[in-house]
Motif scaffolding. Structure first.
Motif, PDB file in Angstrom:
ATOM      1  N   PRO A 111      11.957   0.018  -5.166  1.00  0.00           N
ATOM      2  CA  PRO A 111      12.266   0.946  -4.068  1.00  0.00           C
ATOM      3  C   PRO A 111      11.725   0.542  -2.704  1.00  0.00           C
ATOM      4  N   GLU A 112      10.487   0.077  -2.639  1.00  0.00           N
ATOM      5  CA  GLU A 112       9.901  -0.290  -1.340  1.00  0.00           C
ATOM      6  C   GLU A 112      10.633  -1.464  -0.689  1.00  0.00           C
ATOM      7  N   ILE A 113      11.104  -2.403  -1.517  1.00  0.00           N
ATOM      8  CA  ILE A 113      11.812  -3.568  -0.976  1.00  0.00           C
ATOM      9  C   ILE A 113      13.196  -3.161  -0.486  1.00  0.00           C
ATOM     10  N   LYS A 137       1.964  -7.528   0.794  1.00  0.00           N
ATOM     11  CA  LYS A 137       2.523  -8.297   1.914  1.00  0.00           C
ATOM     12  C   LYS A 137       4.033  -8.500   1.833  1.00  0.00           C
ATOM     13  N   VAL A 138       4.662  -8.095   0.737  1.00  0.00           N
ATOM     14  CA  VAL A 138       6.109  -8.288   0.604  1.00  0.00           C
ATOM     15  C   VAL A 138       6.860  -7.435   1.616  1.00  0.00           C
ATOM     16  N   VAL A 139       6.551  -6.153   1.665  1.00  0.00           N
ATOM     17  CA  VAL A 139       7.250  -5.242   2.575  1.00  0.00           C
ATOM     18  C   VAL A 139       6.982  -5.627   4.031  1.00  0.00           C
ATOM     19  N   THR A 140       5.729  -5.943   4.354  1.00  0.00           N
ATOM     20  CA  THR A 140       5.379  -6.353   5.719  1.00  0.00           C
ATOM     21  C   THR A 140       6.148  -7.598   6.139  1.00  0.00           C
ATOM     22  N   SER A 141       6.286  -8.543   5.218  1.00  0.00           N
ATOM     23  CA  SER A 141       7.026  -9.781   5.517  1.00  0.00           C
ATOM     24  C   SER A 141       8.470  -9.484   5.871  1.00  0.00           C
ATOM     25  N   ILE A 142       9.088  -8.561   5.136  1.00  0.00           N
ATOM     26  CA  ILE A 142      10.486  -8.196   5.395  1.00  0.00           C
ATOM     27  C   ILE A 142      10.623  -7.514   6.748  1.00  0.00           C
ATOM     28  N   LEU A 143       9.720  -6.595   7.034  1.00  0.00           N
ATOM     29  CA  LEU A 143       9.804  -5.828   8.288  1.00  0.00           C
ATOM     30  C   LEU A 143       9.501  -6.691   9.511  1.00  0.00           C
ATOM     31  N   GLU A 144       8.719  -7.754   9.335  1.00  0.00           N
ATOM     32  CA  GLU A 144       8.358  -8.618  10.461  1.00  0.00           C
ATOM     33  C   GLU A 144       9.255  -9.851  10.586  1.00  0.00           C
ATOM     34  N   ALA A 145      10.224  -9.986   9.689  1.00  0.00           N
ATOM     35  CA  ALA A 145      11.072 -11.184   9.652  1.00  0.00           C
ATOM     36  C   ALA A 145      12.035 -11.238  10.830  1.00  0.00           C
TER      37      ALA A 145
END
Length: 328
Positions: A211-213, A182-190
């Motif tokens: 890398p993903e972050i 959920k870390v990457v999703t949280s960033i993309l939806e912020a």
């Protein structure tokens, strides 16, 4: 222009970092009508966290996570005090361990996942928001210095007092780290992403070097804000200006991504700092607003200073006031 749909819903604010600065900001954010997500570094290897990650090698270090949980919790003060209680140095094998660190360690072992432990504790502690370790595995922070030498271990970097060229992270086994769920999703939806306040090389960049972050921060359409440190830090950001902080961030992700920088312009009173207690700090960060703008950043410069206990901190309420202006 991005449609601000959060006019009719809570804005999604993601805060990334670690150390002592992150809880200060989160405590003030908690009082606002926001959907808060805290993404917390897991590269700490000093003190109680370091000892515990040596004992339970699959567990991410709990110290920064513990402080973030408390900052977002509305549990009674007595419960928070118990969770934060640190055993005395003469208490033998319990010496200097915070009780909350031991609880996180126990739950990580029970659930076989630090991520799962933090989600369960968030419910138990009535946390207002979401708290995610940046990775579910403990990470090793590596620093490469300008002279070509290198060192591994977050707690060892500042000891060398050398100029850092760049940092990177690995899993303990040497493998490439992966972002927690959920870390990457949280960033993309912020709607808004906030980096800091916190140590540039040891609290903020360890998250971005997953890398993903890093890739998500380059892809997100959210406004990305950097809360610049008030003081330079021994063995990390000696002689740094605010513009130097941004240069390092952009160099690590290989392209500009910071939209706005919050800069404190209030002077720390002469002779105020207790350098015996806060021995990692040196002098105030200098300003180079022209360079900041040349790097594509909007600059918000004002008084963000809070003085207490002989130390220098960001005033969380003042920072949040500016973040609200950016949002709305």
């Amino acid at each position: 222009m991005k449609l601000k749909t959060y006019r009719i819903r809570k804005p999604k604010v993601v805060v990334i970092g670690g150390g002592t600065g992150l809880p200060v900001l989160l405590k003030s954010l908690r009082n606002q009508s926001m959907d808060i997500t805290a993404i917390v570094t897991v590269a700490d290897d000093g003190g109680s966290s370091g000892e515990l990650r040596e004992s339970i090698t699959t567990m991410a270090p709990p110290g920064d996570l513990r402080n973030v949980l408390v900052s977002l919790s509305d549990m009674p003060q007595l419960y928070a005090d118990i969770f934060q209680y640190r055993f005395k140095k003469e208490d033998k094998f319990l010496a200097n361990h915070a009780l909350g660190n031991l609880i996180i360690a126990a739950m990580s072992e029970m659930r076989e996942s630090t991520y799962e432990a933090i989600q369960l504790l968030s419910t138990m502690m009535h946390v207002q928001g979401k708290v995610y370790p940046s990775s579910d595995q403990p990470l090793v922070l590596h620093a490469v210095f300008k002279d070509g030498t290198s060192v591994s271990g977050e707690s060892k970097i500042a000891e060398h007092r050398k100029t850092i060229d760049h940092v990177f992270v690995t899993q303990a086994c040497g493998a490439t780290p992966k972002a927690a769920r959920k870390v990457v999703t949280s960033i993309l939806e912020a709607d808004l992403i906030v980096l800091g306040p916190g140590s540039l090389f040891t609290s903020i960049l360890p998250n971005l070097m997953i890398p993903e972050i890093g890739e998500a921060l380059l892809q997100t359409t959210a406004e990305t804000v950097y809360v610049c440190n008030i003081m330079t830090q021994k063995g990390e950001t000696e002689h740094f200006s605010d513009a130097d902080h941004i240069k390092i961030l952009h160099q690590h992700l290989k392209q500009p991504f910071i939209d706005t920088v919050l800069v404190n312009t209030e002077k720390v009173p002469e002779g105020y700092m207790d350098f015996e207690v806060y021995d990692e700090y040196l002098v105030q960060v200098t300003h180079d607003f022209n360079d900041l703008r040349a790097q594509g950043c909007r600059v918000v410069s004002t008084d963000f200073l809070e003085l207490r206990d002989g130390g220098v901190f960001h005033d969380g309420d003042k920072v949040v006031e500016e973040l609200l202006r950016i949002l709305y």
